[in-house]
Design a protein around this motif. Structure first.
Motif, PDB file in Angstrom:
ATOM      1  N   UNK A  97       0.844  -1.196   0.000  1.00 17.60           N
ATOM      2  CA  UNK A  97       0.000   0.000   0.000  1.00 17.60           C
ATOM      3  C   UNK A  97       0.884   1.252   0.000  1.00 17.60           C
ATOM      4  N   UNK A  98       1.933   1.229   0.790  1.00 18.43           N
ATOM      5  CA  UNK A  98       2.862   2.359   0.851  1.00 18.43           C
ATOM      6  C   UNK A  98       3.644   2.504  -0.465  1.00 18.43           C
ATOM      7  N   UNK A  99       4.088   1.368  -1.006  1.00 16.86           N
ATOM      8  CA  UNK A  99       4.811   1.382  -2.282  1.00 16.86           C
ATOM      9  C   UNK A  99       3.928   2.022  -3.371  1.00 16.86           C
ATOM     10  N   UNK A 100       2.652   1.615  -3.377  1.00 13.68           N
ATOM     11  CA  UNK A 100       1.730   2.142  -4.384  1.00 13.68           C
ATOM     12  C   UNK A 100       1.506   3.634  -4.169  1.00 13.68           C
ATOM     13  N   UNK A 101       1.326   4.016  -2.927  1.00 17.54           N
ATOM     14  CA  UNK A 101       1.022   5.416  -2.626  1.00 17.54           C
ATOM     15  C   UNK A 101       2.223   6.302  -2.973  1.00 17.54           C
ATOM     16  N   UNK A 103       5.628   5.504  -4.272  1.00 20.33           N
ATOM     17  CA  UNK A 103       6.412   5.364  -5.501  1.00 20.33           C
ATOM     18  C   UNK A 103       5.538   5.262  -6.752  1.00 20.33           C
ATOM     19  N   UNK A 104       4.764   4.177  -6.817  1.00 18.18           N
ATOM     20  CA  UNK A 104       3.983   3.941  -8.038  1.00 18.18           C
ATOM     21  C   UNK A 104       3.002   5.095  -8.300  1.00 18.18           C
ATOM     22  N   UNK A 105       2.345   5.541  -7.260  1.00 16.62           N
ATOM     23  CA  UNK A 105       1.364   6.616  -7.421  1.00 16.62           C
ATOM     24  C   UNK A 105       2.012   7.966  -7.645  1.00 16.62           C
ATOM     25  N   UNK A 106       2.742   8.433  -6.651  1.00 13.27           N
ATOM     26  CA  UNK A 106       3.237   9.812  -6.669  1.00 13.27           C
ATOM     27  C   UNK A 106       4.322  10.031  -7.721  1.00 13.27           C
ATOM     28  N   UNK A 107       5.236   9.060  -7.854  1.00 15.02           N
ATOM     29  CA  UNK A 107       6.389   9.294  -8.733  1.00 15.02           C
ATOM     30  C   UNK A 107       6.217   8.788 -10.152  1.00 15.02           C
ATOM     31  N   UNK A 166      -5.505  -3.894  -3.881  1.00 15.08           N
ATOM     32  CA  UNK A 166      -6.577  -3.043  -4.423  1.00 15.08           C
ATOM     33  C   UNK A 166      -6.029  -1.720  -4.934  1.00 15.08           C
ATOM     34  N   UNK A 167      -5.110  -1.106  -4.173  1.00 15.27           N
ATOM     35  CA  UNK A 167      -4.653   0.223  -4.602  1.00 15.27           C
ATOM     36  C   UNK A 167      -3.778   0.134  -5.858  1.00 15.27           C
ATOM     37  N   UNK A 168      -3.035  -0.955  -6.012  1.00 14.63           N
ATOM     38  CA  UNK A 168      -2.238  -1.074  -7.253  1.00 14.63           C
ATOM     39  C   UNK A 168      -3.195  -1.190  -8.451  1.00 14.63           C
ATOM     40  N   UNK A 169      -4.261  -1.981  -8.271  1.00 15.32           N
ATOM     41  CA  UNK A 169      -5.219  -2.145  -9.376  1.00 15.32           C
ATOM     42  C   UNK A 169      -5.931  -0.830  -9.688  1.00 15.32           C
TER      43      UNK A 169
END
Ligand SMILES: N[C@@H](CCC(=O)N[C@@H](CS)C(=O)NCC(=O)O)C(=O)O
Length: 232
Positions: A97-101, A103-107, A166-169
């Protein structure tokens, strides 16, 4: 807990949809007010100091940040946990969830989605194609290489479906809107995992909602939200 649960934020946001899917999974009634973060007035700053969505409100209780919200929901409504399994599985779900928020999300995806969708639509500016190219050609493949090695052959990142899956999807749905495509031959385990996550009923439902709201104005989004989740 008699006050109505309200989620503030347009469901075009993957973080809002993460919360909606988890509320749906848990069977908690809610209403959603489709606030666009960039258009919020000073009242929005009061409830969301970073001027981001989602924000949860229950009576006088206000809580920003999807992760803080999901952790609250898991304690308030422990049935169908968003962090399932043993202590290590739960920790792993929180990591993804943190990785998605962060790195994947923000960056990565946010660069893409902001440039392709938000800049032209909201600010009437041309997208920066160099940023888009870097996200598509360098950052996304790096993230997918990592995730390809992490997703299991069967099941989900932490055993049962969790907030991490869920958040990655939900994030990847925004990436698809912004022109990204998943190369299933290059990342086959990841592609199979994503198909499993997207087949979970609450995720399939929020994905269908996403496709309806993405081109709708906030007032129309409200009508669509009620059709999917009721009046809360
Ligand atoms: N860590 C936050 C991230 C939320 C977030 O970045 N939301 C985006 C919408 S997808 C937003 O509000 N962006 C406005 C901004 O950053 O100014 C969460 O999990 O809620």
């Amino acid at each position: 807990m008699t006050d109505k649960m309200t989620i503030i934020g347009t469901p075009v946001s993957p973080y809002v949809r993460k919360v909606l899917a988890i509320l749906d999974m848990k069977g908690v009634p809610f209403r959603c007010i489709p606030q666009v973060p960039y258009l919020g007035d000073e009242n929005f700053t009061k409830i969301s100091p970073l001027r981001r969505i989602p924000v949860m409100q229950i009576g006088d209780f206000t809580l920003p940040d999807s992760t803080a919200i999901v952790q609250y929901l898991d304690e308030a409504y422990p049935e169908t946990p968003a962090y399932p399994g043993d202590i290590q599985s739960r920790a792993r779900a929180r990591w993804f969830e943190e990785y998605a928020d962060d790195h994947l999300g923000r960056n990565v995806l946010f660069k893409l989605f902001f440039q392709r969708m938000i800049r032209p639509r909201l600010f009437k500016e041309e997208p920066d194609e160099a940023i888009i190219a870097e996200a598509l050609e360098k950052d996304m493949p790096q993230a997918l290489d990592y995730l390809e090695g992490e997703v299991p052959e069967d099941g989900f990142l932490a055993g049962d479906i969790s907030a991490g899956d869920i958040v990655i999807a939900t994030l990847l749905k925004n990436a698809l809107w912004a022109g990204w495509q998943l190369d299933g031959a290059r990342w086959p385990r990841f592609a199979a995992w994503l198909a499993r996550v997207n087949a979970v009923p609450a995720v399939a439902k929020v994905n269908a909602l996403a496709d309806e709201v993405v081109n709708a104005k906030p007032k129309e989004q409200l009508v669509i939200l009620r059709r999917y989740y009721g009046k809360g």
